[in-house]
Design a protein around this motif. Structure first.
Motif, short mmCIF file in Angstrom:
data_model
loop_
_atom_site.label_atom_id
_atom_site.label_comp_id
_atom_site.label_asym_id
_atom_site.label_seq_id
_atom_site.Cartn_x
_atom_site.Cartn_y
_atom_site.Cartn_z
N GLU A 42 70.31 38.10 39.77
CA GLU A 42 70.23 39.55 39.67
C GLU A 42 69.03 40.01 38.86
N THR A 43 68.69 39.26 37.81
CA THR A 43 67.61 39.69 36.92
C THR A 43 66.52 38.62 36.84
N GLN A 44 65.32 39.06 36.49
CA GLN A 44 64.23 38.11 36.29
C GLN A 44 64.52 37.18 35.13
N ALA A 45 65.18 37.69 34.09
CA ALA A 45 65.52 36.85 32.94
C ALA A 45 66.43 35.69 33.33
N ASP A 46 67.38 35.96 34.22
CA ASP A 46 68.26 34.88 34.69
C ASP A 46 67.47 33.86 35.50
N ALA A 47 66.55 34.36 36.32
CA ALA A 47 65.72 33.44 37.11
C ALA A 47 64.80 32.63 36.20
N ASP A 48 64.28 33.26 35.15
CA ASP A 48 63.46 32.54 34.17
C ASP A 48 64.22 31.34 33.62
N GLN A 49 65.45 31.56 33.19
CA GLN A 49 66.25 30.49 32.61
C GLN A 49 66.51 29.38 33.63
N PRO A 63 54.96 32.59 35.84
CA PRO A 63 55.33 33.63 36.80
C PRO A 63 55.23 33.17 38.25
N ALA A 64 54.33 32.22 38.53
CA ALA A 64 54.20 31.71 39.89
C ALA A 64 55.42 30.91 40.32
N GLY A 65 56.27 30.54 39.37
CA GLY A 65 57.48 29.78 39.69
C GLY A 65 58.63 30.63 40.16
N GLY A 88 67.65 41.74 46.58
CA GLY A 88 68.82 41.51 45.73
C GLY A 88 68.51 40.93 44.38
N GLY A 89 67.22 40.64 44.09
CA GLY A 89 66.91 40.11 42.77
C GLY A 89 65.73 39.16 42.76
N TRP A 90 65.93 38.02 42.15
CA TRP A 90 64.86 37.03 41.95
C TRP A 90 65.37 35.64 42.32
N ARG A 91 64.46 34.82 42.81
CA ARG A 91 64.78 33.42 43.10
C ARG A 91 63.65 32.54 42.62
N LEU A 92 63.90 31.24 42.56
CA LEU A 92 62.84 30.30 42.23
C LEU A 92 61.90 30.16 43.42
#
Length: 242
Positions: free
Chosen positions: A132-139, A155-157, A163-167
């Motif tokens: 849902e969030t970029q912070a969750d995807a960061d982790q 950031p390239a990762g 719906g949000g962010w993915r790797l």
């Protein structure tokens, strides 16, 4: 698409090709590439970072994609971490029209249980998870790449998606398989330095010494030794004339 996202810089030959591990990007080598007096080539591997995915992942298809993306056919030293270490040995076999003058293979996982293989196959079969969030995807990125607590997210990762962010990593890359390290070492046409951090849970120093009695144990370091202490890796590259 054959072209990979390739970071380049520096001057001096032979150049050094730096290959990252599964789940990471070429950004993991940033502190080291600034410290070596050589031309450096640092790709994001296929299906990682800003590089396109492959239809099928094996050590051979990955090495082929890297070889095709090289700007020239000048001699290279290849330093690879984990998956990248396997690819460094692949490239040193002479099968890819690349002249490799030395290999540093760091933190390569050489022993796999059936449970580990099953988990890898399960990951490879899943669609990318959307956070849902970029912070969750960061982790998630930092956990998958083993960089949690020792490096920031590249950031390239990550990719912003519906719906949000993915790797950015293609999950299918988890299906790359198990390297035949004995055969790879035997086929290498250049000096090879095997190394692992003293506390690397994936690449145990004693496992590497069973393959090569001269394998190096990096005191106090873990799986991402090149991020934890770039100077230790710089010293290993000096063994290869860098």
């Amino acid at each position: 698409m054959d072209t990979l996202n390739m970071r380049t810089g520096g001057e001096g030959e032979p150049a050094i090709l730096f290959l990252h591990g599964l789940g990471a990007t070429g950004a993991v080598w940033a502190h080291l590439t600034e410290a070596v007096p050589r031309r450096v080539l640092v790709p994001d591997l296929p299906g990682h970072g800003l590089s396109a995915p492959l239809p099928y992942y094996s050590f051979e298809t990955l090495a082929t994609a890297v070889a095709r993306a090289l700007p020239d056919r000048k001699p290279l030293v290849v330093a690879g971490h984990s998956l990248g270490g396997v690819l460094a040995l692949e490239l040193a076999s002479g099968k890819y029209d690349v002249e490799v003058t030395g290999v540093l293979a760091l933190g390569v996982k050489v022993e796999w249980s059936q449970d580990e293989l099953g988990r890898a196959a399960s990951f490879a079969a899943r669609p990318p998870r959307v956070f849902e969030t970029q912070a969750d995807a960061d982790q998630a990125y930092l956990k998958v790449s083993g960089l949690l607590g020792i490096a920031p997210t590249d950031p390239a990762g990550l990719r912003e998606t519906e719906g949000g962010w993915r790797l950015a990593m293609d999950p299918a890359a988890f299906g790359v398989g198990v390297p035949d390290m004995t055969a790879l070492l035997a086929a290498a046409r250049c000096p090879v330095v095997l190394a692992a951090g003293e506390h690397d849970p994936m690449s145990r120093p004693e496992q590497l010494r069973a393959l090569d009695p001269d394998a190096v144990t990096l005191a106090g370091l873990g799986h991402n030794a090149h991020v934890e202490d770039p100077s230790a890796i710089r010293a290993l590259l000096e063994r290869l004339g860098v």
